[in-house]
Design a protein around this motif. Structure first.
Motif, short mmCIF file in Angstrom:
data_model
loop_
_atom_site.label_atom_id
_atom_site.label_comp_id
_atom_site.label_asym_id
_atom_site.label_seq_id
_atom_site.Cartn_x
_atom_site.Cartn_y
_atom_site.Cartn_z
N VAL A 1 0.86 -1.18 0.00
CA VAL A 1 0.00 0.00 0.00
C VAL A 1 0.90 1.23 0.00
CG1 VAL A 1 -1.87 1.21 1.13
CG2 VAL A 1 -1.76 -1.29 1.26
N LYS A 2 1.08 1.80 -1.17
CA LYS A 2 2.02 2.91 -1.34
C LYS A 2 1.60 3.75 -2.53
CE LYS A 2 7.00 3.77 -1.70
NZ LYS A 2 8.34 3.13 -1.73
N ALA A 3 1.56 5.06 -2.35
CA ALA A 3 1.07 5.94 -3.41
C ALA A 3 2.11 6.21 -4.49
CB ALA A 3 0.62 7.28 -2.81
N GLU B 1 12.13 6.91 8.48
CA GLU B 1 13.15 6.52 7.52
C GLU B 1 14.40 6.02 8.24
OE1 GLU B 1 12.57 6.43 4.15
OE2 GLU B 1 10.56 6.84 4.91
N LEU B 2 14.81 6.71 9.29
CA LEU B 2 16.02 6.32 10.02
C LEU B 2 15.85 4.94 10.65
CD1 LEU B 2 18.80 6.92 11.27
CD2 LEU B 2 17.61 8.11 13.13
N PHE B 3 14.66 4.64 11.14
CA PHE B 3 14.44 3.37 11.84
C PHE B 3 13.86 2.29 10.93
CE2 PHE B 3 15.33 6.12 15.30
CZ PHE B 3 15.83 5.31 16.30
N ALA B 4 14.07 2.45 9.63
CA ALA B 4 13.86 1.38 8.65
C ALA B 4 12.43 0.89 8.56
CB ALA B 4 14.81 0.20 8.92
N ARG B 5 11.51 1.84 8.44
CA ARG B 5 10.14 1.45 8.13
C ARG B 5 10.13 0.74 6.77
NH1 ARG B 5 5.75 5.76 6.01
NH2 ARG B 5 3.84 4.62 6.49
N SER B 6 9.23 -0.21 6.58
CA SER B 6 9.17 -0.93 5.31
C SER B 6 8.85 0.02 4.16
CB SER B 6 8.11 -2.03 5.37
OG SER B 6 7.93 -2.60 4.09
N PRO B 7 9.61 -0.02 3.06
CA PRO B 7 9.29 0.82 1.90
C PRO B 7 8.12 0.29 1.09
CG PRO B 7 11.21 -0.53 1.42
CD PRO B 7 10.87 -0.77 2.88
N ARG B 8 7.71 -0.96 1.34
CA ARG B 8 6.57 -1.58 0.65
C ARG B 8 6.76 -1.61 -0.87
NH1 ARG B 8 1.31 0.81 4.04
NH2 ARG B 8 1.85 -0.24 5.99
N ASP B 9 7.94 -1.93 -1.29
CA ASP B 9 8.21 -2.00 -2.73
C ASP B 9 8.01 -3.40 -3.30
OD1 ASP B 9 8.87 0.67 -2.66
OD2 ASP B 9 11.04 0.33 -2.58
N THR B 10 8.19 -4.44 -2.48
CA THR B 10 8.15 -5.81 -3.00
C THR B 10 7.16 -6.71 -2.28
OG1 THR B 10 9.86 -6.63 -1.50
CG2 THR B 10 10.61 -5.61 -3.57
N ASP C 1 -0.46 5.06 4.03
CA ASP C 1 0.31 5.06 2.78
C ASP C 1 1.79 5.14 3.12
OD1 ASP C 1 1.58 5.79 0.41
OD2 ASP C 1 0.46 7.65 0.14
N ALA C 2 2.60 4.23 2.58
CA ALA C 2 4.04 4.23 2.88
C ALA C 2 4.77 5.43 2.30
CB ALA C 2 4.67 2.94 2.34
N SER C 3 4.12 6.20 1.43
CA SER C 3 4.76 7.41 0.93
C SER C 3 4.66 8.56 1.93
CB SER C 3 4.11 7.83 -0.41
OG SER C 3 4.33 6.85 -1.39
N ILE C 4 3.80 8.44 2.92
CA ILE C 4 3.68 9.42 3.98
C ILE C 4 4.65 9.01 5.08
CG2 ILE C 4 2.15 10.53 5.64
CD1 ILE C 4 -0.19 9.70 3.81
N THR C 5 5.62 9.86 5.39
CA THR C 5 6.71 9.41 6.23
C THR C 5 7.24 10.54 7.10
OG1 THR C 5 8.81 8.19 6.17
CG2 THR C 5 8.46 9.85 4.43
N ALA D 1 -0.70 -2.62 -7.57
CA ALA D 1 0.47 -2.50 -6.70
C ALA D 1 1.61 -3.41 -7.15
CB ALA D 1 0.08 -2.80 -5.26
N VAL D 2 1.71 -3.60 -8.44
CA VAL D 2 2.79 -4.38 -9.05
C VAL D 2 3.41 -3.47 -10.11
CG1 VAL D 2 3.41 -6.48 -10.29
CG2 VAL D 2 1.48 -6.51 -8.69
N PRO D 3 4.67 -3.10 -9.95
CA PRO D 3 5.26 -2.12 -10.88
C PRO D 3 5.16 -2.53 -12.35
CG PRO D 3 6.67 -2.40 -8.97
CD PRO D 3 5.58 -3.44 -8.86
#
Length: 521
Positions: A122-124, A412-421, A403-407, A177-179
């Motif tokens: 789930v990422k915009a 970011e420093l503590f390695a939230r999942s980027p939800r890319d894969t 949404d993982a694009s809201i950060t 949600a599949v590139p």
């Protein structure tokens, strides 16, 4: 607080979180009770441990169980009031009653939507590109499904067979949600999500057989900004060479959406792969390690650590009508889940056999929410590409961000999942020097602690240092200090080196830097 503040003594006092130092201070992490089986899960786990000659850990203390259950079910710390009430409760069934209450709370849907959001991507923004309105609709649908405890077979079928607007039919965003919007990539996403398998490692003919089911999926834009329609194109005709992952060829009549045929095969009660993948993932989410590990690489040459345990959970899920909360309740109520994190065996297979609870650092979202909760402060979140502009209220909890694009810099420093894969490995639990320095020495954390409304409230209401110490421990660690901890901190308060408020600030800062606060344990 600055470099001249003598808070290092309090930090050294509180930093002993596990193992011998903690044991020397009163064993706050263990109940002292030997673990005895309390159900079928325990019979299977403890039986396997006995076969291997591994001694299981003791049961966790009530305080540890309370904190663990809140974090694992809600992603949220208990309040001091909740902790005090649970610790004072003499009901032998209070752990089971707590589990039922937690599974019924609103935060359950928030936290588990975060976990499913990682898997469902789930990422915009790039590289997923659902766009904000669709990402938020998708998240809302996932959260609602969890809140209503929608049976898992229905949840999966709706994702697999959805057609329509990404803005108005939220589950179609599974396909968006599949590139790479082509059959092989869609097949890989389906295999990872619902079979816990990495189709990229399959033989070419097996991958092609699965991809054929999705060869008729089409995408088209509309006149509405960023809207996209996902649909099955009947003109594509019956897919050639569609073969189910078990090797059975598919017979799909003209006009039928092959995705529906695949969904029928997938959710059939006799198909073990579907149930196996999700119960293994639930076990991983609660205990930090899958029965098959990692939880998204199920394959014949990676056998489960406890085959009978995995089979039992599969049967329970199907027999319950695909009720995920039923499986969660079974796991949470087991003595296996309730073991202490302090091992009693150094056997090389102890961890894989679940001889103790698995230590792991809190997820980035859970950690920042915990910091905000214990200090009474808020955090700001934003999207780098606000299309449309993303507004989040001041009291927004990170676990509920849609949404993982809201950060934020902290996430970011503590390695939230980027939800890319959708892979579990995207969420790293490794501790880095930069993270440690941020917690110890950043103006961000300093402001939260020094300006803490929670701490001001404690200092206003407490009549003596002992009450201040007890309340800070309950606030941060969900337990009372041990006698040795209490004596040491009271001595620090009475030393005259710093005034009472500064001593309380030092203690709060020290405790949020302990492994006991930063880790699930």
């Amino acid at each position: 607080m600055d470099a001249k503040t003598p808070w290092l003594g309090a930090l050294a006092l509180a930093a002993a979180s596990f193992g011998a130092p903690a044991a020397a201070q009163g064993r706050p992490f263990e109940s002292g009770v030997a673990a005895e089986p309390a159900g079928r899960i325990d019979e299977l786990v403890f039986g396997r441990l006995a076969e291997l000659g591994i001694e299981p850990a003791r049961l966790s203390s009530d305080a540890v169980f309370l904190r663990r259950a809140y974090l694992d079910v809600l992603g949220t710390l208990p309040t001091p009031l909740e902790a005090r009430a649970f610790l004072a409760d003499g009901d032998p069934a209070k752990r089971d009653l707590l589990i039922d209450r937690l599974l019924a709370r609103e935060e359950y849907a928030d936290f588990w939507a975060m976990r499913w959001g990682d898997l469902l991507r789930v990422k915009a923004e790039f590289p997923i590109n659902l766009w904000p309105n669709a990402a938020q609709a998708y998240h809302r649908w996932i959260r609602t499904s969890l809140a209503e405890n929608v049976p898992y077979d229905r949840f999966a079928r709706e994702l697999l067979t959805a057609s329509g607007s990404a803005l108005r039919v939220p589950p179609v965003n599974f396909w968006r949600a599949v590139p790479e919007e082509e059959p092989a990539a869609l097949a890989s996403a389906v295999a990872l999500t619902f079979l816990g398998a990495r189709a990229d490692a399959w033989p070419a003919e097996r991958r092609a057989g699965l991809a054929a089911f999705f060869s008729g999926v089409r995408y088209k834009s509309t006149a509405e900004w960023k809207e996209e329609i996902v649909y099955f194109d009947p003109a594509a005709g019956p897919p050639a060479g569609a073969v189910f992952p078990d090797g059975t060829p598919a017979a799909i009549p003209p006009g039928q959406d092959p995705r529906a045929a695949f969904a029928d095969w997938l959710i059939a009660p006799e198909n073990p792969w579907f149930a196996r993948a999700v119960v293994n993932r639930l076990w991983f989410w609660l205990l930090g390690r899958g029965i098959v590990h990692p939880p998204d690489d199920l394959r014949p040459d990676a056998p489960p650590a406890n085959p009978a345990l995995l089979a039992y959970l599969e049967r329970e899920l199907v027999a319950s009508g695909w009720d995920l909360k039923h499986v969660l309740r079974l796991i949470l109520g087991s003595r296996t889940y309730q073991l202490s994190a302090i091992p009693r065996s150094d056997h090389p297979q102890a961890a894989a056999s679940f001889a103790c609870y698995s230590l792991r650092r809190l997820e980035a979202e859970v950690l920042i929410d915990a910091l905000c909760q214990v200090t009474g402060t808020t955090e700001e979140y934003s999207s780098a590409v606000p299309e449309p502009f993303t507004y989040l209220p001041a009291d927004q909890r990170a676990i509920a961000i849609p949404d993982a694009s809201i950060t934020s810099p902290f996430l970011e420093l503590f390695a939230r999942s980027p939800r890319d894969t959708g892979l579990a490995a995207e969420r790293s639990g490794q501790v880095t020097p930069a993270q440690a320095l941020h917690l110890l020495n950043s103006s961000h954390v300093q402001r939260k602690i020094e300006d803490s409304p929670r701490l001001r409230g404690i200092l206003r209401s407490a009549r003596e240092p002992r009450q201040v110490v007890n309340r800070i421990y309950l606030l941060v660690l969900s337990r009372y200090p041990t006698p040795s901890e209490l004596a040491a901190v009271q001595a620090y308060f009475a030393s005259g080196e710093v005034e009472a408020r500064a001593a309380a600030v030092d203690l709060l800062w020290a405790l949020v830097n302990t492994a006991e606060f930063l880790y699930r344990h």
